[in-house]
Scaffold this active site. Structure first.
Site, PDB file in Angstrom:
ATOM      1  N   ALA A  66       3.655   5.751  -8.014  1.00  0.00           N
ATOM      2  CA  ALA A  66       4.870   5.846  -7.190  1.00  0.00           C
ATOM      3  C   ALA A  66       6.054   5.176  -7.888  1.00  0.00           C
ATOM      4  O   ALA A  66       7.153   5.725  -7.940  1.00  0.00           O
ATOM      5  CB  ALA A  66       4.622   5.219  -5.824  1.00  0.00           C
ATOM      6  N   LYS A  85       3.458  -6.745 -11.991  1.00  0.00           N
ATOM      7  CA  LYS A  85       2.941  -8.112 -12.132  1.00  0.00           C
ATOM      8  C   LYS A  85       1.800  -8.227 -13.139  1.00  0.00           C
ATOM      9  O   LYS A  85       1.463  -9.332 -13.544  1.00  0.00           O
ATOM     10  CB  LYS A  85       2.520  -8.662 -10.770  1.00  0.00           C
ATOM     11  CG  LYS A  85       1.282  -8.056 -10.165  1.00  0.00           C
ATOM     12  CD  LYS A  85       0.957  -8.758  -8.851  1.00  0.00           C
ATOM     13  CE  LYS A  85      -0.202  -8.116  -8.140  1.00  0.00           C
ATOM     14  NZ  LYS A  85      -0.539  -8.780  -6.867  1.00  0.00           N
ATOM     15  N   GLU A 163     -13.793  18.022  -1.596  1.00  0.00           N
ATOM     16  CA  GLU A 163     -14.067  16.668  -1.114  1.00  0.00           C
ATOM     17  C   GLU A 163     -14.145  16.681   0.409  1.00  0.00           C
ATOM     18  O   GLU A 163     -13.635  17.614   1.055  1.00  0.00           O
ATOM     19  CB  GLU A 163     -12.972  15.698  -1.571  1.00  0.00           C
ATOM     20  CG  GLU A 163     -13.062  15.384  -3.044  1.00  0.00           C
ATOM     21  CD  GLU A 163     -12.119  14.272  -3.483  1.00  0.00           C
ATOM     22  OE1 GLU A 163     -11.284  13.837  -2.670  1.00  0.00           O
ATOM     23  OE2 GLU A 163     -12.227  13.842  -4.637  1.00  0.00           O
ATOM     24  N   HIS A 279     -13.747   3.131   2.235  1.00  0.00           N
ATOM     25  CA  HIS A 279     -14.416   4.224   1.517  1.00  0.00           C
ATOM     26  C   HIS A 279     -15.901   4.121   1.790  1.00  0.00           C
ATOM     27  O   HIS A 279     -16.478   3.036   1.728  1.00  0.00           O
ATOM     28  CB  HIS A 279     -14.138   4.128   0.012  1.00  0.00           C
ATOM     29  CG  HIS A 279     -14.479   5.395  -0.706  1.00  0.00           C
ATOM     30  ND1 HIS A 279     -15.781   5.746  -0.982  1.00  0.00           N
ATOM     31  CD2 HIS A 279     -13.705   6.396  -1.169  1.00  0.00           C
ATOM     32  CE1 HIS A 279     -15.780   6.916  -1.594  1.00  0.00           C
ATOM     33  NE2 HIS A 279     -14.529   7.335  -1.726  1.00  0.00           N
ATOM     34  N   HIS A 386     -10.534   0.413   1.080  1.00  0.00           N
ATOM     35  CA  HIS A 386     -10.132   1.329   0.028  1.00  0.00           C
ATOM     36  C   HIS A 386      -8.638   1.630   0.022  1.00  0.00           C
ATOM     37  O   HIS A 386      -8.006   1.608  -1.030  1.00  0.00           O
ATOM     38  CB  HIS A 386     -10.912   2.632   0.221  1.00  0.00           C
ATOM     39  CG  HIS A 386     -10.681   3.648  -0.843  1.00  0.00           C
ATOM     40  ND1 HIS A 386     -10.800   3.348  -2.179  1.00  0.00           N
ATOM     41  CD2 HIS A 386     -10.340   4.962  -0.774  1.00  0.00           C
ATOM     42  CE1 HIS A 386     -10.538   4.443  -2.894  1.00  0.00           C
ATOM     43  NE2 HIS A 386     -10.251   5.417  -2.069  1.00  0.00           N
ATOM     44  N   ARG A 421      -6.497   8.584   6.077  1.00  0.00           N
ATOM     45  CA  ARG A 421      -6.045   9.434   4.971  1.00  0.00           C
ATOM     46  C   ARG A 421      -7.115  10.455   4.573  1.00  0.00           C
ATOM     47  O   ARG A 421      -8.293  10.113   4.437  1.00  0.00           O
ATOM     48  CB  ARG A 421      -5.746   8.536   3.767  1.00  0.00           C
ATOM     49  CG  ARG A 421      -5.343   9.274   2.526  1.00  0.00           C
ATOM     50  CD  ARG A 421      -5.163   8.295   1.383  1.00  0.00           C
ATOM     51  NE  ARG A 421      -6.431   7.747   0.959  1.00  0.00           N
ATOM     52  CZ  ARG A 421      -6.973   7.947  -0.246  1.00  0.00           C
ATOM     53  NH1 ARG A 421      -6.351   8.688  -1.132  1.00  0.00           N
ATOM     54  NH2 ARG A 421      -8.120   7.404  -0.563  1.00  0.00           N
TER      55      ARG A 421
HETATM   56  C1  LIG Z   1     -11.037   3.198  -7.027  1.00  0.00           C
HETATM   57  C2  LIG Z   1      -9.981   4.049  -6.416  1.00  0.00           C
HETATM   58  C3  LIG Z   1     -10.090   5.435  -6.433  1.00  0.00           C
HETATM   59  C4  LIG Z   1      -9.095   6.233  -5.887  1.00  0.00           C
HETATM   60  N1  LIG Z   1      -9.203   7.592  -5.972  1.00  0.00           N
HETATM   61  C5  LIG Z   1      -8.185   8.364  -5.520  1.00  0.00           C
HETATM   62  C6  LIG Z   1      -8.209   9.781  -5.713  1.00  0.00           C
HETATM   63  O1  LIG Z   1      -9.117  10.318  -6.312  1.00  0.00           O
HETATM   64  N2  LIG Z   1      -7.168  10.501  -5.234  1.00  0.00           N
HETATM   65  C7  LIG Z   1      -6.112   9.950  -4.572  1.00  0.00           C
HETATM   66  O2  LIG Z   1      -5.197  10.659  -4.138  1.00  0.00           O
HETATM   67  N3  LIG Z   1      -6.068   8.592  -4.388  1.00  0.00           N
HETATM   68  C8  LIG Z   1      -7.060   7.803  -4.858  1.00  0.00           C
HETATM   69  N4  LIG Z   1      -6.992   6.444  -4.699  1.00  0.00           N
HETATM   70  C9  LIG Z   1      -5.823   5.865  -4.063  1.00  0.00           C
HETATM   71  C10 LIG Z   1      -4.639   5.912  -5.036  1.00  0.00           C
HETATM   72  O3  LIG Z   1      -5.078   5.564  -6.328  1.00  0.00           O
HETATM   73  C11 LIG Z   1      -3.539   4.952  -4.638  1.00  0.00           C
HETATM   74  O4  LIG Z   1      -3.261   5.050  -3.288  1.00  0.00           O
HETATM   75  C12 LIG Z   1      -2.262   5.245  -5.399  1.00  0.00           C
HETATM   76  O5  LIG Z   1      -2.541   5.316  -6.764  1.00  0.00           O
HETATM   77  C13 LIG Z   1      -1.252   4.163  -5.126  1.00  0.00           C
HETATM   78  O6  LIG Z   1      -0.202   4.279  -6.047  1.00  0.00           O
HETATM   79  P1  LIG Z   1       0.994   3.253  -5.956  1.00  0.00           P
HETATM   80  O7  LIG Z   1       1.908   3.571  -7.079  1.00  0.00           O
HETATM   81  O8  LIG Z   1       1.528   3.226  -4.593  1.00  0.00           O
HETATM   82  O9  LIG Z   1       0.324   1.817  -6.163  1.00  0.00           O
HETATM   83  P2  LIG Z   1      -0.520   1.207  -7.438  1.00  0.00           P
HETATM   84  O10 LIG Z   1      -0.935   2.315  -8.283  1.00  0.00           O
HETATM   85  O11 LIG Z   1      -1.502   0.324  -6.870  1.00  0.00           O
HETATM   86  O12 LIG Z   1       0.616   0.397  -8.170  1.00  0.00           O
HETATM   87  C14 LIG Z   1       1.102  -0.811  -7.634  1.00  0.00           C
HETATM   88  C15 LIG Z   1       1.869  -1.552  -8.703  1.00  0.00           C
HETATM   89  O13 LIG Z   1       2.579  -2.637  -8.113  1.00  0.00           O
HETATM   90  C16 LIG Z   1       2.417  -3.798  -8.893  1.00  0.00           C
HETATM   91  N5  LIG Z   1       2.632  -4.959  -8.032  1.00  0.00           N
HETATM   92  C17 LIG Z   1       1.971  -5.309  -6.908  1.00  0.00           C
HETATM   93  N6  LIG Z   1       2.492  -6.454  -6.406  1.00  0.00           N
HETATM   94  C18 LIG Z   1       3.503  -6.829  -7.232  1.00  0.00           C
HETATM   95  C19 LIG Z   1       4.397  -7.935  -7.265  1.00  0.00           C
HETATM   96  N7  LIG Z   1       4.371  -8.918  -6.348  1.00  0.00           N
HETATM   97  N8  LIG Z   1       5.311  -7.999  -8.273  1.00  0.00           N
HETATM   98  C20 LIG Z   1       5.347  -7.035  -9.243  1.00  0.00           C
HETATM   99  N9  LIG Z   1       4.503  -5.972  -9.268  1.00  0.00           N
HETATM  100  C21 LIG Z   1       3.605  -5.886  -8.268  1.00  0.00           C
HETATM  101  C22 LIG Z   1       1.012  -3.665  -9.442  1.00  0.00           C
HETATM  102  O14 LIG Z   1       0.826  -4.494 -10.558  1.00  0.00           O
HETATM  103  C23 LIG Z   1       0.994  -2.178  -9.784  1.00  0.00           C
HETATM  104  O15 LIG Z   1       1.616  -1.962 -11.011  1.00  0.00           O
HETATM  105  C24 LIG Z   1      -7.981   5.630  -5.254  1.00  0.00           C
HETATM  106  C25 LIG Z   1      -7.874   4.237  -5.222  1.00  0.00           C
HETATM  107  C26 LIG Z   1      -8.849   3.447  -5.809  1.00  0.00           C
HETATM  108  C27 LIG Z   1      -8.696   1.959  -5.774  1.00  0.00           C
END
Ligand SMILES: Cc1cc2nc3c(=O)[nH]c(=O)nc-3n(C[C@H](O)[C@H](O)[C@H](O)COP(=O)(O)OP(=O)(O)OC[C@H]3O[C@@H](n4cnc5c(N)ncnc54)[C@H](O)[C@@H]3O)c2cc1C
Length: 592
Positions: A66, A85, A163, A279, A386, A421
């Site tokens: 994101a 971070k 799925e 999960h 999860h 979800r």
């Molecule tokens: C094992 C696993 C399998 C999954 N499989 C799937 C799948 O197959 N399909 C699907 O659609 N979804 C899946 N998901 C869910 C999906 O991966 C996540 O919901 C999605 O990637 C979230 O993206 P994001 O960018 O919001 O957050 P993230 O990808 O978690 O990124 C968050 C970022 O914020 C940073 N951050 C956090 N706090 C701070 C702070 N205080 N200061 C600075 N930086 C900070 C972190 O370091 C990281 O870089 C899975 C999740 C997991 C854990």
């Protein structure tokens, strides 16, 4: 005054009649408790003369799908700073296995993907948002392919997997079960190449800066510069989820709910915080870091069996192993209790071993580390935290209720997931809302005057110094408590006990001043946990991802609405919103 008892007693209640036709908040309660969650605005002291200042047009907090997608959507003439971070590739995104749900196959239909999503979401999805994201899917995928993403193919076509909860195969995957890593690497390489984007890794965002109810950037910390005031015309929160509040989780170390807690302290509204997805199948082997075993494995035909080898899912749902994840999770919890065993098993021994090895190479390797052969052995699994359905309330464009602040990805609550979800919908949401928030923030930043400058903001909060607190011990106790009392099965007694315990910890953890991320993360974990419990206590029914033992039925007559929480000068505001109303509410953004 400290009033301990959950959401009651209410002081000076002002209750409005809930009216599902209106789009703004119409029913609300004030819950006044002088506890640190309500009174602390900034975690650390700072003053404008004591710390460096940095100016940018757009600040993105978080380096997952994101956050990076948001940064790439900003007008290249504007400056963007991304802070993350941990290492630049460490995020929940990087661990996503199963894939991205998208309607690309000629026999698939948008209407079917929408219907599957709404069904899984327990009647709390915003249908407009669901439709928007799902219809945007094919273009988002074509775009990321044009940037270099390579999804797995079969016979010259994109391969689609099935799925749980999907009525037909529509899950694109990459490198077998490494979809998230592929997508993260592709967006990161574009971020690295973009001349207007600066990336600070190992930089912790401590708090959002606000003045007069407008977000002006964030206070960040890294080892090189210490605390730094980052002034931004617009800020995008993309900090991901909060699985690390729980003892059993699929999430990596970074998922500590920082963004939820930061937004809360800054006064932004949070919504649906009671809905944490568990999960169903997390590897349960002593010594392993609870690896997720993707849902796609059941999509490809794996069985769930109990300790006696009995295939139990059809006792709970006619869809068997392909029921949505909340149904499978509950069934596993029930079967574990019935058989008095700490886990159940995945069995793939009836599938072609070569297919299993080529389709799930990552999981084969993880199992092998623990002397398990995925093609032959029964794999011990149990549910684990999860995904966070709740989060910072955003409208259909990614604006939060705090002007100047946008949110996208798992930290946000867009209305896509409702109470539960649907598998593989979150990467799609992160792409769609990441891009949307980036574009929106870009437009609004362009409207803020160039006289934009540092504000004389300071925080002189007196607090007990960091001393010999065992942070790991408190963190482990919190995780165990959350797993026991705020997990898949909950009741009022357990929730109230957990709340009381967390408020006790908060009185000596939140009132201290820490100098490193470990302390701030613990403060954030406690805050996010408290918010989940406040919402969970309020919703007196069973819906979506968890069960209320004391309210085992869904109560559509009273609970087809969202619970929202906001920190105000008067205390915690708990309000109710009609389903789907929020996406149409006009919110004012800074400069926009
Ligand atoms: C094992 C696993 C399998 C999954 N499989 C799937 C799948 O197959 N399909 C699907 O659609 N979804 C899946 N998901 C869910 C999906 O991966 C996540 O919901 C999605 O990637 C979230 O993206 P994001 O960018 O919001 O957050 P993230 O990808 O978690 O990124 C968050 C970022 O914020 C940073 N951050 C956090 N706090 C701070 C702070 N205080 N200061 C600075 N930086 C900070 C972190 O370091 C990281 O870089 C899975 C999740 C997991 C854990």
């Amino acid at each position: 005054m400290i009033l301990e008892a959950g959401l009651a007693p209410l002081v000076g209640p002002r209750r409005g009649r809930f009216d599902g036709r209106k789009t703004q908040t119409v029913g609300f309660e004030w819950c006044v408790m002088e506890n640190p969650f309500e009174t602390i605005r900034y975690l650390v002291p700072f003053g404008p003369k004591e710390v460096p200042h940095f100016f940018t047009d757009v600040l993105v907090i978080g380096g997952g799908l994101a956050g990076y997608r948001a940064a790439l959507a900003v007008d290249p003439r504007l400056r963007v700073l991304v802070v993350t971070k941990a290492d630049r590739l460490e995020s929940n995104t990087a661990y996503a296995q199963g894939g991205v749900a998208v309607v690309l196959h000629p026999e698939d239909r948008f209407e079917d993907h929408v219907a599957d999503t709404l069904l899984a979401g327990g009647k709390l999805c915003d249908p407009l948002v669901v439709e928007k994201i799902i219809r945007a899917g094919p273009d988002l995928i074509r775009e990321i392919i044009s940037w270099g993403a390579r999804f797995d193919e079969e016979g010259g076509q994109l391969a689609v997997g099935l799925e749980g909860g999907h009525s037909r195969p529509r899950i694109l995957h990459a490198r077998g079960d490494a979809t998230g890593r592929e997508l993260a690497a592709v967006v990161l390489s574009r971020v690295n190449a973009a001349p207007n984007i600066t990336l600070w890794e190992h930089t912790f965002a401590i708090d959002l800066l606000t003045e007069d109810g407008v977000c002006r950037g964030a206070l960040v910390w890294n080892k090189e510069h210490g605390k730094t005031l980052v002034w931004a015309k617009q800020t995008i929160l993309a900090t991901g989820g909060a699985g690390q509040l729980y003892r059993e989780t699929t999430n990596p170390e970074i998922a500590t709910g920082d963004g939820l807690a930061m937004a809360w302290r800054a006064g932004a509204e949070l919504r649906d915080m009671e809905f944490v997805q568990f999960h169903p199948t997390v590897l349960y082997v002593a010594g392993s870091a609870r690896h997720l075993i993707t849902e796609a494995i059941r999509g490809e035909g794996a069985y769930l069996v109990d300790r006696n080898g009995y295939r139990f899912m059809f006792d709970y749902d006619p869809r068997g192993e392909l029921a949505p994840r909340d149904v499978v999770t509950r069934a596993i919890v029930a079967q574990m209790a019935k058989t008095n065993h700490p886990n159940v098993y995945l069995d793939l021994s009836h599938l072609d071993p070569d297919f299993v090895r080529s389709r799930f190479p990552g999981i084969v390797a993880i199992c092998a580390e623990f002397d398990l052969d995925l093609t032959r052995d029964r794999i011990p699994v149990r549910p684990g935290a999860h995904y966070m359905m709740g989060g910072v309330t955003v409208d259909a464009e990614g604006r939060t209720t705090l002007p100047g602040l946008w949110a996208a990805g798992e930290v946000a609550c867009s209305g896509m997931h409702g109470a539960n979800r649907l598998a593989s919908n979150s990467l799609l949401e992160a792409l769609c809302f990441g891009g949307g928030a980036g574009e929106g923030a870009s437009r609004s930043a362009g409207e803020v005057s160039d006289e934009f400058r540092a504000l004389p903001l300071r925080n002189d909060r007196a607090a007990a110094p960091e001393d010999k607190l065992d942070l790991v011990d408190i963190s482990n106790s919190l995780k165990a408590l959350m797993w026991r009392q705020v997990g898949v099965v909950r009741d009022r007694e357990g929730l109230e006990e957990a709340k009381k315990q967390i408020e006790h910890w908060a009185r000596y953890v939140l009132t201290r001043q820490f100098r490193t991320p470990a302390g701030w993360e613990l403060q954030n974990r406690l805050t996010a946990a408290w918010l989940i419990i406040c919402a969970a206590l309020t919703r007196t029914e069973t819906r979506g991802a968890h069960v209320r033992r004391d309210y085992p039925e869904s109560d559509d007559a009273n609970w087809l609405k969202h619970i929202t929480l906001r920190r105000t000068d008067q205390g915690t505001s708990i309000s109710f919103q009609p389903v789907g109303g929020y996406s149409r509410v006009e919110l004012k953004s800074a400069g926009g």
